[in-house]
Design a protein around this motif. Structure first.
Motif, PDB file in Angstrom:
ATOM      1  N   ASP A   1     -46.965  80.782  23.071  1.00 35.08           N
ATOM      2  CA  ASP A   1     -47.502  81.949  23.781  1.00 35.08           C
ATOM      3  C   ASP A   1     -47.106  81.951  25.256  1.00 35.08           C
ATOM      4  OD1 ASP A   1     -49.058  82.960  21.560  1.00 35.08           O
ATOM      5  OD2 ASP A   1     -50.284  81.159  21.835  1.00 35.08           O
TER       6      ASP A   1
ATOM      7  N   ALA B   1     -44.240  81.943  27.748  1.00 34.29           N
ATOM      8  CA  ALA B   1     -42.790  82.164  27.821  1.00 34.29           C
ATOM      9  C   ALA B   1     -42.242  81.600  29.125  1.00 34.29           C
ATOM     10  CB  ALA B   1     -42.496  83.660  27.731  1.00 34.29           C
TER      11      ALA B   1
ATOM     12  N   GLY C   1     -50.982  85.217  38.538  1.00 39.32           N
ATOM     13  CA  GLY C   1     -50.466  85.877  37.332  1.00 39.32           C
ATOM     14  C   GLY C   1     -49.258  85.233  36.696  1.00 39.32           C
ATOM     15  N   THR C   2     -48.930  84.006  37.073  1.00 35.42           N
ATOM     16  CA  THR C   2     -47.716  83.377  36.545  1.00 35.42           C
ATOM     17  C   THR C   2     -47.968  82.541  35.293  1.00 35.42           C
ATOM     18  OG1 THR C   2     -48.050  81.696  38.245  1.00 35.42           O
ATOM     19  CG2 THR C   2     -46.365  83.365  38.661  1.00 35.42           C
ATOM     20  N   GLY C   3     -49.228  82.457  34.850  1.00 36.64           N
ATOM     21  CA  GLY C   3     -49.496  81.766  33.586  1.00 36.64           C
ATOM     22  C   GLY C   3     -50.149  80.401  33.733  1.00 36.64           C
ATOM     23  N   LYS C   4     -50.771  80.150  34.870  1.00 38.73           N
ATOM     24  CA  LYS C   4     -51.409  78.844  35.063  1.00 38.73           C
ATOM     25  C   LYS C   4     -52.578  78.647  34.095  1.00 38.73           C
ATOM     26  CE  LYS C   4     -51.943  79.727  39.513  1.00 38.73           C
ATOM     27  NZ  LYS C   4     -51.179  81.005  39.551  1.00 38.73           N
ATOM     28  N   THR C   5     -53.424  79.676  33.994  1.00 41.30           N
ATOM     29  CA  THR C   5     -54.565  79.593  33.079  1.00 41.30           C
ATOM     30  C   THR C   5     -54.075  79.497  31.637  1.00 41.30           C
ATOM     31  OG1 THR C   5     -55.831  80.945  34.629  1.00 41.30           O
ATOM     32  CG2 THR C   5     -56.714  80.729  32.399  1.00 41.30           C
ATOM     33  N   LEU C   6     -53.065  80.317  31.336  1.00 43.42           N
ATOM     34  CA  LEU C   6     -52.489  80.336  29.991  1.00 43.42           C
ATOM     35  C   LEU C   6     -51.946  78.952  29.622  1.00 43.42           C
ATOM     36  CD1 LEU C   6     -51.787  82.481  27.784  1.00 43.42           C
ATOM     37  CD2 LEU C   6     -49.530  82.653  28.858  1.00 43.42           C
TER      38      LEU C   6
ATOM     39  N   ASP D   1     -60.154  77.020  37.820  1.00 46.21           N
ATOM     40  CA  ASP D   1     -59.278  78.052  38.377  1.00 46.21           C
ATOM     41  C   ASP D   1     -59.669  78.278  39.840  1.00 46.21           C
ATOM     42  OD1 ASP D   1     -57.305  79.938  38.388  1.00 46.21           O
ATOM     43  OD2 ASP D   1     -58.390  81.432  37.210  1.00 46.21           O
TER      44      ASP D   1
ATOM     45  N   HIS E   1     -44.913  89.674  24.721  1.00 51.26           N
ATOM     46  CA  HIS E   1     -45.896  90.757  24.813  1.00 51.26           C
ATOM     47  C   HIS E   1     -45.481  92.016  24.053  1.00 51.26           C
ATOM     48  CE1 HIS E   1     -48.741  88.660  27.311  1.00 51.26           C
ATOM     49  NE2 HIS E   1     -47.699  88.080  27.886  1.00 51.26           N
TER      50      HIS E   1
ATOM     51  N   GLY F   1     -45.773  87.254  35.049  1.00 46.36           N
ATOM     52  CA  GLY F   1     -46.094  87.380  33.626  1.00 46.36           C
ATOM     53  C   GLY F   1     -47.256  88.335  33.401  1.00 46.36           C
ATOM     54  N   ALA F   2     -48.249  88.261  34.290  1.00 49.16           N
ATOM     55  CA  ALA F   2     -49.407  89.160  34.149  1.00 49.16           C
ATOM     56  C   ALA F   2     -48.974  90.609  34.341  1.00 49.16           C
ATOM     57  CB  ALA F   2     -50.492  88.779  35.155  1.00 49.16           C
TER      58      ALA F   2
HETATM   59  P1  ATP Z   1     -54.237  83.686  38.576  1.00 42.62           P
HETATM   60  O1  ATP Z   1     -53.630  82.806  39.622  1.00 42.62           O
HETATM   61  O2  ATP Z   1     -54.288  85.152  38.995  1.00 42.62           O
HETATM   62  O3  ATP Z   1     -55.482  83.169  37.945  1.00 42.62           O
HETATM   63  P2  ATP Z   1     -52.633  82.699  36.412  1.00 42.62           P
HETATM   64  O4  ATP Z   1     -51.407  82.073  36.948  1.00 42.62           O
HETATM   65  O5  ATP Z   1     -53.733  81.823  35.943  1.00 42.62           O
HETATM   66  O6  ATP Z   1     -53.155  83.787  37.408  1.00 42.62           O
HETATM   67  P3  ATP Z   1     -52.773  83.818  33.814  1.00 42.62           P
HETATM   68  O7  ATP Z   1     -54.216  84.208  33.961  1.00 42.62           O
HETATM   69  O8  ATP Z   1     -52.462  82.643  33.008  1.00 42.62           O
HETATM   70  O9  ATP Z   1     -52.147  83.659  35.245  1.00 42.62           O
HETATM   71  O10 ATP Z   1     -51.908  85.052  33.301  1.00 42.62           O
HETATM   72  C1  ATP Z   1     -52.514  86.289  32.992  1.00 42.62           C
HETATM   73  C2  ATP Z   1     -51.890  86.874  31.754  1.00 42.62           C
HETATM   74  O11 ATP Z   1     -50.511  87.198  32.005  1.00 42.62           O
HETATM   75  C3  ATP Z   1     -51.842  85.899  30.591  1.00 42.62           C
HETATM   76  O12 ATP Z   1     -53.021  85.938  29.845  1.00 42.62           O
HETATM   77  C4  ATP Z   1     -50.645  86.424  29.805  1.00 42.62           C
HETATM   78  O13 ATP Z   1     -51.021  87.555  29.035  1.00 42.62           O
HETATM   79  C5  ATP Z   1     -49.709  86.902  30.895  1.00 42.62           C
HETATM   80  N1  ATP Z   1     -48.743  85.863  31.274  1.00 42.62           N
HETATM   81  C6  ATP Z   1     -48.617  85.267  32.484  1.00 42.62           C
HETATM   82  N2  ATP Z   1     -47.630  84.357  32.485  1.00 42.62           N
HETATM   83  C7  ATP Z   1     -47.108  84.357  31.231  1.00 42.62           C
HETATM   84  C8  ATP Z   1     -46.060  83.627  30.585  1.00 42.62           C
HETATM   85  N3  ATP Z   1     -45.341  82.697  31.241  1.00 42.62           N
HETATM   86  N4  ATP Z   1     -45.814  83.875  29.281  1.00 42.62           N
HETATM   87  C9  ATP Z   1     -46.529  84.807  28.617  1.00 42.62           C
HETATM   88  N5  ATP Z   1     -47.523  85.521  29.159  1.00 42.62           N
HETATM   89  C10 ATP Z   1     -47.819  85.323  30.455  1.00 42.62           C
END
Ligand code: ATP
Length: 270
Positions: free
Chosen positions: A18, A20, A60-65, A116, A200, A224-225
């Motif tokens: 999930d 990418a 929004g780069t996917g750290k939580t993901l 977070d 997505h 990514g977000a």
């Molecule tokens: P923040 O710093 O704003 O908390 P974050 O880095 O934790 O952001 P996420 O919350 O992980 O970002 O990303 C939000 C959504 O964006 C994810 O749930 C996913 O749908 C999408 N997304 C972000 N990065 C990716 C990725 N590398 N691959 C696939 N989907 C992504």
């Protein structure tokens, strides 16, 4: 307050497929998955399993993901809280909230704790722009440091924390035995944006003229977000126009809309 102290998910469905792009970051966290699955393999040789790692990168780069995917891959429970909640909801109980979080995570170990926006509690002491009392924030931070120092190498709880401002963090957090690893999670390049689009686009009903090379070219600077938003927005635009599938024009309109939103956001910040 009746608000939850923290979130707990014992059946995380997110996996590395999930997430990418982010090849380097995935490789680094793969090691954490191995520790969680097979702690004995490492401790038998006298090694100390790391207690924490910091995921650093823009919003929004996917750290939580990625943190969730670690729990999903290792099949361990995921405990999470957001640093900013402390500021808004939990005045006076920050330290006890941290204590409860670690207690639960230890009871359910091996497990992952995810914090977070750790900068909301982990800013360098004395340099805060925290809206509540500074003592409160410091108590919370101190409790976090105490908990991380307190658990032994055989506890099998790994703490992941995310920030986009590693530079403002209290250096005490980065000391050995705490968040002594940093994993960079950057904005995607064109190839990674294509991969994120592919993830997505999976659930959408797509028109034949959709081309992920084209889409990734149209979206420089998108996180990514942002791309997830574009895909969803395009589906809504197509539905509004009574279409049977989401086509290229819907995507172009969605990209325009997201760019409009990003510009507005930047205006507010500057
Ligand atoms: P923040 O710093 O704003 O908390 P974050 O880095 O934790 O952001 P996420 O919350 O992980 O970002 O990303 C939000 C959504 O964006 C994810 O749930 C996913 O749908 C999408 N997304 C972000 N990065 C990716 C990725 N590398 N691959 C696939 N989907 C992504």
């Amino acid at each position: 307050s009746k608000a939850k102290l923290f979130d707990q998910n014992t059946d995380v469905k997110v996996s590395f497929k999930d997430v990418a792009g982010l090849e380097g970051a995935k490789e680094e966290v793969q090691e954490i998955v191995d520790f969680l699955k097979n702690p004995e393999k490492y401790t038998a040789l006298g090694g100390k399993i790391p207690k924490g790692a910091l995921l650093v990168g823009p919003p929004g780069t996917g750290k939580t993901l990625l943190a969730k995917a670690v729990a999903g891959e290792a099949k361990v429970p995921f405990f999470s809280l957001s640093g900013s909640d402390f500021v808004e909801m939990f005045v006076g109980v920050g330290a006890s909230r941290v204590r409860d979080l670690f207690k639960q995570a230890k009871e359910k170990s091996p497990s992952i704790i995810f914090i977070d926006e750790i900068d909301a509690i982990g800013r360098a002491r004395g340099k805060s722009n925290f809206s509540g009392s500074n003592d409160e924030r410091e108590n919370t931070l101190n409790q976090l440091l105490t908990e991380m120092d307190g658990f032994g190498t055989n506890t099998n709880v790994i703490v992941l924390a995310a920030t986009n401002r590693a530079d403002v963090l209290d250096k005490a957090l980065m000391r050995a035995g705490r968040f002594d690893r940093q994993i960079f999670v950057d904005l995607p390049d064109i190839r990674e944006r294509k991969e994120i689009f592919e993830v997505h686009l999976r659930p959408l009903k797509k028109a034949k003229n959709l081309d992920t090379d084209f889409l990734s070219k149209q979206t420089p600077g998108f996180s990514g977000a942002d791309i997830a938003n574009v895909c969803n927005e395009a589906a809504l635009i197509a539905a509004r126009n009574g279409k049977k599938a989401v086509d290229k024009q819907d995507f172009l309109d969605a990209v325009d809309r997201i760019i409009g939103g990003l510009e507005k956001k930047n205006k507010i910040i500057t």
